[in-house]
Structures are given as structure tokens and as C-alpha cells.
Design an enzyme around this catalytic site. Structure first.
Site, PDB file in Angstrom:
ATOM      1  N   GLU A   1      33.321  41.401  51.185  1.00 43.22           N
ATOM      2  CA  GLU A   1      34.520  42.183  50.876  1.00 43.22           C
ATOM      3  C   GLU A   1      34.136  43.652  50.906  1.00 43.22           C
ATOM      4  OE1 GLU A   1      37.528  39.289  48.409  1.00 43.22           O
ATOM      5  OE2 GLU A   1      36.151  40.486  47.245  1.00 43.22           O
TER       6      GLU A   1
ATOM      7  N   HIS B   1      45.785  48.241  45.432  1.00 38.16           N
ATOM      8  CA  HIS B   1      45.188  47.434  46.504  1.00 38.16           C
ATOM      9  C   HIS B   1      45.824  47.860  47.819  1.00 38.16           C
ATOM     10  CE1 HIS B   1      43.782  44.018  48.844  1.00 38.16           C
ATOM     11  NE2 HIS B   1      43.065  43.601  47.809  1.00 38.16           N
TER      12      HIS B   1
ATOM     13  N   ARG C   1      38.234  50.546  48.186  1.00 37.88           N
ATOM     14  CA  ARG C   1      39.690  50.365  48.124  1.00 37.88           C
ATOM     15  C   ARG C   1      40.490  51.649  48.056  1.00 37.88           C
ATOM     16  NH1 ARG C   1      40.483  45.126  44.364  1.00 37.88           N
ATOM     17  NH2 ARG C   1      39.600  43.823  45.991  1.00 37.88           N
TER      18      ARG C   1
ATOM     19  N   HIS D   1      47.309  47.188  41.421  1.00 37.94           N
ATOM     20  CA  HIS D   1      46.581  45.914  41.434  1.00 37.94           C
ATOM     21  C   HIS D   1      45.719  45.700  40.197  1.00 37.94           C
ATOM     22  CE1 HIS D   1      44.589  42.495  43.250  1.00 37.94           C
ATOM     23  NE2 HIS D   1      43.403  43.061  43.130  1.00 37.94           N
TER      24      HIS D   1
ATOM     25  N   ARG E   1      37.142  49.983  40.979  1.00 40.34           N
ATOM     26  CA  ARG E   1      36.448  48.696  40.890  1.00 40.34           C
ATOM     27  C   ARG E   1      36.050  48.166  42.263  1.00 40.34           C
ATOM     28  NH1 ARG E   1      38.262  43.278  41.233  1.00 40.34           N
ATOM     29  NH2 ARG E   1      40.425  43.987  41.381  1.00 40.34           N
TER      30      ARG E   1
HETATM   31  P1  FAD Z   1      44.719  37.680  32.963  1.00 38.69           P
HETATM   32  O1  FAD Z   1      44.205  36.726  33.930  1.00 38.69           O
HETATM   33  O2  FAD Z   1      45.749  38.641  33.421  1.00 38.69           O
HETATM   34  O3  FAD Z   1      45.278  36.867  31.720  1.00 38.69           O
HETATM   35  C1  FAD Z   1      45.985  37.491  30.689  1.00 38.69           C
HETATM   36  C2  FAD Z   1      46.566  36.432  29.779  1.00 38.69           C
HETATM   37  O4  FAD Z   1      47.061  37.046  28.602  1.00 38.69           O
HETATM   38  C3  FAD Z   1      47.743  35.657  30.347  1.00 38.69           C
HETATM   39  O5  FAD Z   1      47.626  34.312  29.959  1.00 38.69           O
HETATM   40  C4  FAD Z   1      48.962  36.283  29.661  1.00 38.69           C
HETATM   41  O6  FAD Z   1      50.051  35.420  29.564  1.00 38.69           O
HETATM   42  C5  FAD Z   1      48.365  36.573  28.295  1.00 38.69           C
HETATM   43  N1  FAD Z   1      49.006  37.637  27.526  1.00 38.69           N
HETATM   44  C6  FAD Z   1      49.248  38.918  27.894  1.00 38.69           C
HETATM   45  N2  FAD Z   1      49.785  39.601  26.870  1.00 38.69           N
HETATM   46  C7  FAD Z   1      49.892  38.740  25.827  1.00 38.69           C
HETATM   47  C8  FAD Z   1      50.359  38.847  24.489  1.00 38.69           C
HETATM   48  N3  FAD Z   1      50.848  39.988  24.007  1.00 38.69           N
HETATM   49  N4  FAD Z   1      50.336  37.753  23.714  1.00 38.69           N
HETATM   50  C9  FAD Z   1      49.870  36.567  24.179  1.00 38.69           C
HETATM   51  N5  FAD Z   1      49.400  36.408  25.433  1.00 38.69           N
HETATM   52  C10 FAD Z   1      49.402  37.484  26.237  1.00 38.69           C
HETATM   53  N6  FAD Z   1      39.629  39.827  40.869  1.00 38.69           N
HETATM   54  C11 FAD Z   1      38.500  39.345  41.408  1.00 38.69           C
HETATM   55  O7  FAD Z   1      37.415  39.541  40.862  1.00 38.69           O
HETATM   56  N7  FAD Z   1      38.568  38.594  42.563  1.00 38.69           N
HETATM   57  C12 FAD Z   1      39.732  38.329  43.202  1.00 38.69           C
HETATM   58  O8  FAD Z   1      39.751  37.645  44.211  1.00 38.69           O
HETATM   59  C13 FAD Z   1      40.930  38.860  42.651  1.00 38.69           C
HETATM   60  N8  FAD Z   1      42.119  38.640  43.268  1.00 38.69           N
HETATM   61  C14 FAD Z   1      43.262  39.055  42.647  1.00 38.69           C
HETATM   62  C15 FAD Z   1      44.494  38.732  43.212  1.00 38.69           C
HETATM   63  C16 FAD Z   1      45.662  39.077  42.583  1.00 38.69           C
HETATM   64  C17 FAD Z   1      46.983  38.729  43.189  1.00 38.69           C
HETATM   65  C18 FAD Z   1      45.614  39.772  41.346  1.00 38.69           C
HETATM   66  C19 FAD Z   1      46.864  40.157  40.634  1.00 38.69           C
HETATM   67  C20 FAD Z   1      44.395  40.116  40.785  1.00 38.69           C
HETATM   68  C21 FAD Z   1      43.213  39.760  41.428  1.00 38.69           C
HETATM   69  N9  FAD Z   1      41.972  40.075  40.879  1.00 38.69           N
HETATM   70  C22 FAD Z   1      40.834  39.584  41.454  1.00 38.69           C
HETATM   71  C23 FAD Z   1      41.871  40.700  39.572  1.00 38.69           C
HETATM   72  C24 FAD Z   1      41.625  39.606  38.545  1.00 38.69           C
HETATM   73  O9  FAD Z   1      42.346  38.461  38.877  1.00 38.69           O
HETATM   74  C25 FAD Z   1      42.018  40.027  37.152  1.00 38.69           C
HETATM   75  O10 FAD Z   1      41.496  41.269  36.848  1.00 38.69           O
HETATM   76  C26 FAD Z   1      41.486  39.035  36.137  1.00 38.69           C
HETATM   77  O11 FAD Z   1      41.901  37.755  36.507  1.00 38.69           O
HETATM   78  C27 FAD Z   1      41.948  39.369  34.753  1.00 38.69           C
HETATM   79  O12 FAD Z   1      41.667  38.284  33.928  1.00 38.69           O
HETATM   80  P2  FAD Z   1      41.970  38.346  32.383  1.00 38.69           P
HETATM   81  O13 FAD Z   1      41.593  37.030  31.834  1.00 38.69           O
HETATM   82  O14 FAD Z   1      41.393  39.563  31.807  1.00 38.69           O
HETATM   83  O15 FAD Z   1      43.563  38.548  32.318  1.00 38.69           O
HETATM   84  C1  SIN Z   2      41.326  40.375  47.085  1.00 35.47           C
HETATM   85  O1  SIN Z   2      41.205  39.178  47.345  1.00 35.47           O
HETATM   86  O2  SIN Z   2      41.479  41.281  47.906  1.00 35.47           O
HETATM   87  C2  SIN Z   2      41.310  40.759  45.669  1.00 35.47           C
HETATM   88  C3  SIN Z   2      39.935  40.871  45.236  1.00 35.47           C
HETATM   89  C4  SIN Z   2      39.853  41.681  43.994  1.00 35.47           C
HETATM   90  O3  SIN Z   2      40.857  42.192  43.488  1.00 35.47           O
HETATM   91  O4  SIN Z   2      38.720  41.858  43.539  1.00 35.47           O
END
Ligand code: FAD
Ligand code: SIN
Length: 540
Positions: free
Chosen positions: A120, A238, A286, A347, A382
């Protein structure tokens, strides 16, 4: 008000919250168990939609090493990534990813059963593990949800939103108020370890790859409770989200891995343009690719550019990108034969609650992990696929930290907390706000004025308009429903982004000021704290 007590409370069931719950349950004997709260259903999160993959500096990839991953991360972070933090996270990745595999996560493998790694942007080597081709988040969250469900020490509570942290005057967190959507009741949960794993705030922007739940709740709650918040001006846009029309706001991601496998960006005339912007072409960091696309769109007065994935070849596209192929096909685009219309979209939130790699924050008993936290790994920009890595490594290190911490539930509740609880036990009057329309107004303001490029004037305009929205919205604390809480939090987080962006009079990483194009020689973090006299300051 109904109340309960748990040894540990985890807020959020994305990769960070699920894995933290699991590791804590596996490592520590807890008298009163773990409560895992989600405002959505269990596992629904940004994590669920992650596509490209997760960085894995693992022994199965002998060509890779921690030093090279650190170098790539620091380069992308534009001077603000913390070297020690990067080293700690990168060094732990082998143990943690192999533990994920042990806990049921299946990463893609070749015919001989060896893990396969992809490339990537801004990585100097193929080191990204993926699952289901381009459905890495689904693979990780489904396996973790299954493991969490089969652990008796973890109690889950869905459709319940955390709305206020119970923090004493001595800055000690003793619990959290939640609003349970199913019962329409507020409840108190006491605990001496509250873990914020609530993800980022992409939803404060009109165009975003993030699902609706990404409203920055945990960051807003942490700020209101007096936690130090860091680097909020750094929002990653993104470069390539599917842009069928200007009306489609939640934009489906076209993974960076598509460019990693050889797709090229072209303008409306079918001409490649990245060589004008970077020697690294489509695989530049990015922020660079995003600004290049934005510049082409502005110059040509178009709503999008195109990504030509046909160069990858049909067979490989179908194998590596089944989710993207299907989603584009559902939108009338055959990516094996025609270019994909793409445009940048908000993103990732690089800033958040300042925390150590073990989740420790400036408030005792309050921990932050995943996208809601700011450990210093990502700096100003990032590196791709470092986010999921940070989620799981910090969850793992937090479980380790808590195994040496006294987790007795708090017995003494002070006067300040009693007053906080009182606010939520009284009923409030008034009509429900039209939060759909209010959220849209806020998202437009942020996109137009606090987006890919910013100026003093645009930021001040946004500040004024957000303050007017705040004035019109009378609820500061107790609200009538989940949407009102989310809107309340989005207002708070937007103000934090604007304040930090106004203070940073330079361009660095994802923060681009067209009135201050230079990068200053000294790299400082923005640091904002409701309780400090200065409010916003800049620190090493
Ligand atoms: P999240 O996965 O966002 O989870 C947050 C949780 O908190 C959810 O369950 C939500 O319902 C809950 N929540 C929020 N507020 C409250 C509240 N007040 N009370 C109770 N519950 C609450 N990163 C990579 O490293 N690789 C990738 O390939 C990649 N692809 C991505 C693709 C997309 C489309 C997106 C949007 C992001 C991507 N990212 C990727 C970034 C990465 O997915 C996120 O940064 C990461 O998953 C965040 O994880 P998290 O557990 O911190 O939060
Ligand atoms: C992607 O698949 O381009 C997302 C990867 C990331 O957000 O790290």
C-alpha cells in the site's frame, strides 16, 4: 436510575474494543466481569468496513523488519510520529497478529498455506496482511465477535450509547452514564476501568468513507471530562472513494491496495497525472495523492477523477477485490472494463484522547485505544493499514497493563458525581430536534471550510457558524435520543478540529493551510484541554 457495577467497562465494539475485551477476559480473573457497550449492534463499526488490510511485521515475512516499518511510518507522519511509540507498536506486531490468528482470524494465504502480503502507499515493502481479499475488517471483527460471544466473563450491551463520563474533581474516572435506546432509559455503570474504544469522527464531514456511527463520541466525552486531546486538526482524507454523484455522501472506499496492485489515476481526458505531483506516483503518501486529485478536480471543474483498475487484469481483480467489484457493479460500473469515478473523502481521525500505547490517559481509570486515541503513532498523516495494527496492539498492551492494576469497583461516590447523575435523572422538556438536517448543516460547514485545504478566513467562518448551531441547540448534557447525543458530540469535535487547525499556522501532513504553505522546522503537537487555563497549546 438503574445502576450496575463491573470490573471493566469497554465502550465500542470495533477491532479495538472487541480485542481488548477478549484479551482482558483471557488474562485477568475479574470478580465483576467486563461490560462491552456498543451504540450499534455488536461489531458494527468502522473496523467492520476495513478493506486493504493490517500491517504485519511478522516472522512469517522474513524480508520485512521493524526498522523499515518504523522508517516508513515516520516518513508518512511528517515529523509528528513518535519514534518510541512506533517502535513499541511495530515490535509487538508479530506476537499480536499471531495471537489474532490463534483467536480465529483468518488472513489470506497462497496455495501452499503461506500468508500473502500486499503493498500500500508509502510502504517500502509488501507487508499488509488481508482477509477475504478486500474484506479484512469483516474477517477480523467476525472472528472477534465469535470469540467474545463465547466468553462468559464478557457481558455485551447493544444499542446503548455512552453519554457522560463520571469523573471526580481529583480527575479520577469512576463510571459512565449510558442511554439505552431499547428501554429509552438512562443508566449508571460504575467501574474503576473505563475504556474508550469509540473510533473516529469522519461523520463530521459531508463526504466520508465512515459509517454513520463515526461521530467522535468518545473524543467529545473525554474532552468534556477534562482529558487531554491531541492533534485534532489532522484529519486524513482518503484519495479514492467512489464518487457516483455529488449527492452520495457516505462514500464507499476504493482501497489503496487497488493502486498497490497497479491501478492508475486518470483525469476526465483519460490522462495520467500523478507524475506532476510526486515521484512516488499513485503510491505517494495519502495526503499527497489527495491534494493532487483535489487540484485536478478544481482545475478541471469536475466532481471526481477516475481510477483505472483494468490494468490489473480481470482475474486478479476478481480474486483480490471481490467486495469492491460487487459494490461498483451494484452502482453500474464494471471495474474490470471501465475506470471508476473517485474523489477524496474524510477517512481517519489522527488526533484524539492523548494516550500511551497501553491506553493510559491523563485521567486515572480512563483508558483510550484505537482511533479515538492519539498515541503519536500516526503523527500528521497515518500510513496505510497502521490503524488496525494500532487498535489490536494497544488493546493487547492495555490488557497486560490492567493485569497489574487494582480493578476493585469504586465504592465511594463523591458529591460531584452525585450532581452529574442528578442531571440525567431529571426529565427534560421540548420537542425532538431534527438532527438529520442539523447534522447535514454541520457536515457542509466542515467540508467547505475545514476540509482538504484551509485558511484563516475559512476556519473563522466555520467557527462562527458552528457556534451559531451550538447556540440554537439547547441541550448541553442530557438529550432526548441517540441522534441528539451524536449531534451534541459532533458539535464538540468540530470545534476541537477548528481550534487546533486555526492554531497551526503551517502546512504539515494532512493539515494544509493555503495561507501558510510552509512546514515549520520544529514539529509540535497541538494539545487541548478544557481544564487548563490556556485551553490550546503546542507541545513537543
Ligand atoms: P471503530 O471500529 O470505529 O469502532 C467504534 C465502536 O464504538 C463501534 O462499535 C461504535 O458503535 C461504538 N461507539 C461509538 N460511540 C459510542 C458511544 N458513545 N457509546 C457506545 N458505543 C459507541 N485501517 C486499516 O488499518 N486498514 C484498512 O484496510 C482500513 N480500511 C478502512 C476502510 C474503511 C471504509 C474505513 C472507514 C476505515 C478503514 N480503516 C482501515 C481505518 C480503521 O478501520 C479504523 O481506524 C479502525 O477500524 C478503528 O477501530 P476502532 O475499534 O478504534 O473503532
Ligand atoms: C484502504 O484499504 O485503502 C484503507 C486502508 C487504511 O485506511 O489504512
Amino acid at each position: 436510575m438503574k445502576y450496575s457495577e463491573y470490573s471493566v467497562v469497554v465502550i465500542g465494539s470495533g477491532a479495538a474494543g472487541l480485542y481488548a475485551s477478549l484479551k482482558i477476559a483471557q488474562q485477568i480473573k475479574l470478580p465483576e466481569g467486563i461490560l462491552l457497550i456498543s451504540k450499534s449492534s455488536l461489531g458494527m463499526s468502522n473496523s467492520r468496513y476495513a478493506q486493504g488490510g493490517i500491517v504485519g511485521v511478522v516472522h512469517q515475512n522474513p524480508e520485512d523488519n521493524v526498522e523499515s516499518h518504523i522508517e516508513d511510518t515516520l516518513k508518512a507522519g511528517a515529523g509528528l510520529s513518535d519514534k518510541k511509540v512506533t517502535e513499541e507498536i511495530s515490535s509487538a506486531s508479530d506476537a499480536v497478529l499471531n495471537d489474532l490468528i490463534k483467536n480465529g482470524v483468518e488472513f489470506d494465504r497462497d496455495e501452499s498455506g503461506n500468508l500473502t502480503f500486499t503493498l500500500e502507499a508509502a510502504h517500502s515493502i509488501k507487508r499488509i496482511l488481508h482477509s477475504g481479499g478486500d474484506a479484512t475488517g469483516k474477517g477480523i471483527t467476525e472472528a472477534l465477535v465469535k470469540a467474545v460471544k463465547s466468553d462468559n466473563n464478557i457481558h455485551t450491551l447493544d444499542n446503548s450509547i455512552a453519554v457522560e463520563l463520571l469523573v471526580t474533581a481529583e480527575k479520577e474516572c469512576r463510571g459512565v452514564i449510558i442511554y439505552n435506546e431499547q428501554t429509552d432509559e438512562h443508566e449508571i455503570v460504575y467501574s474503576s476501568a473505563i475504556i474508550i474504544a469509540t473510533g473516529g469522527a469522519g461523520q463530521v464531514y459531508k463526504y466520508t468513507t465512515n459509517p454513520n456511527s463515526a461521530t467522535g463520541d468518545g473524543i467529545a466525552l473525554g474532552y468534556e471530562a477534562g482529558a487531554i486531546i491531541e492533534d485534532m486538526e489532522f484529519i486524513q482524507f482518503h484519495p479514492t472513494a467512489l464518487a457516483i454523484s455529488p449527492e452520495s455522501q457516505n462514500r464507499f472506499l476504493i482501497s489503496e491496495a487497488v493502486r498497490g496492485e497497479g491501478a492508475k489515476l486518470i483525469n476526465k481526458d483519460g490522462k495520467e497525472f500523478m507524475s506532476k505531483y510526486s515521484d512516488m506516483l499513485e503510491l505517494a503518501p495519502r495526503d499527497v495523492v489527495t491534494r493532487a486529485i483535489f487540484s485536478e478536480m478544481t482545475k478541471n471543474h469536475t466532481n471526481n477523477v477516475y481510477l483505472n483498475a483494468t490494468l490489473i487484469g480481470e482475474e486478479k481483480i476478481l480474486k483480490r477485490f471481490p467486495t469492491i467489484t460487487k459494490n461498483c457493479r451494484d452502482n453500474g460500473i464494471d471495474i474490470t472494463k471501465e475506470p471508476i469515478p473517485v474523489a477524496p473523502a474524510a477517512h481517519y481521525t489522527m488526533g484524539g484522547i492523548k494516550a500511551g500505547v497501553n491506553g493510559v490517559t491523563s485521567i486515572k481509570g480512563l483508558y483510550a485505544i484505537g482511533e479515538a486515541a492519539c498515541t503519536g503513532l500516526h503523527g500528521a498523516n497515518r500510513l496505510a493499514s497502521n490503524s488496525l495494527l494500532e487498535c489490536v496492539v494497544c488493546a493487547y498492551l492495555l490488557a497486560d497493563y490492567l493485569s497489574f492494576t487494582d480493578l476493585d469497583t469504586p465504592k465511594v461516590i463523591d458529591e460531584g458525581i452525585k450532581k452529574m447523575i442528578d442531571v440525567y435523572s431529571r426529565s427534560i422538556s421540548g420537542e425532538e430536534y431534527d438532527t438529520d438536517s442539523l447534522k447535514n448543516q454541520l457536515k457542509n460547514i466542515m467540508w467547505e471550510n475545514v476540509g482538504i485545504t484551509r485558511t484563516e478566513d475559512s476556519l473563522k467562518k466555520a467557527d462562527k457558524e458552528i457556534n451559531l448551531l451550538k447556540k440554537d441547540f439547547k441541550r448541553r448534557r442530557k438529550c432526548l435520543n441517540k441522534n441528539e447525543y451524536e449531534y451534541r458530540n459532533m458539535l464538540t469535535v468540530s470545534s476541537l478540529i477548528i481550534k487546533c487547525a486555526l492554531g497551526r499556522k503551517e502546512s504539515r501532513g494532512a493539515h494544509y493551510r493555503s495561507d501558510y504553505r510552509e512546514t515549520l522546522t520544529e514539529a509540535l503537537h497541538s494539545n487541548i484541554n478544557k481544564l487548563s487555563k490556556e485551553g490550546l497549546s503546542y507541545v513537543k
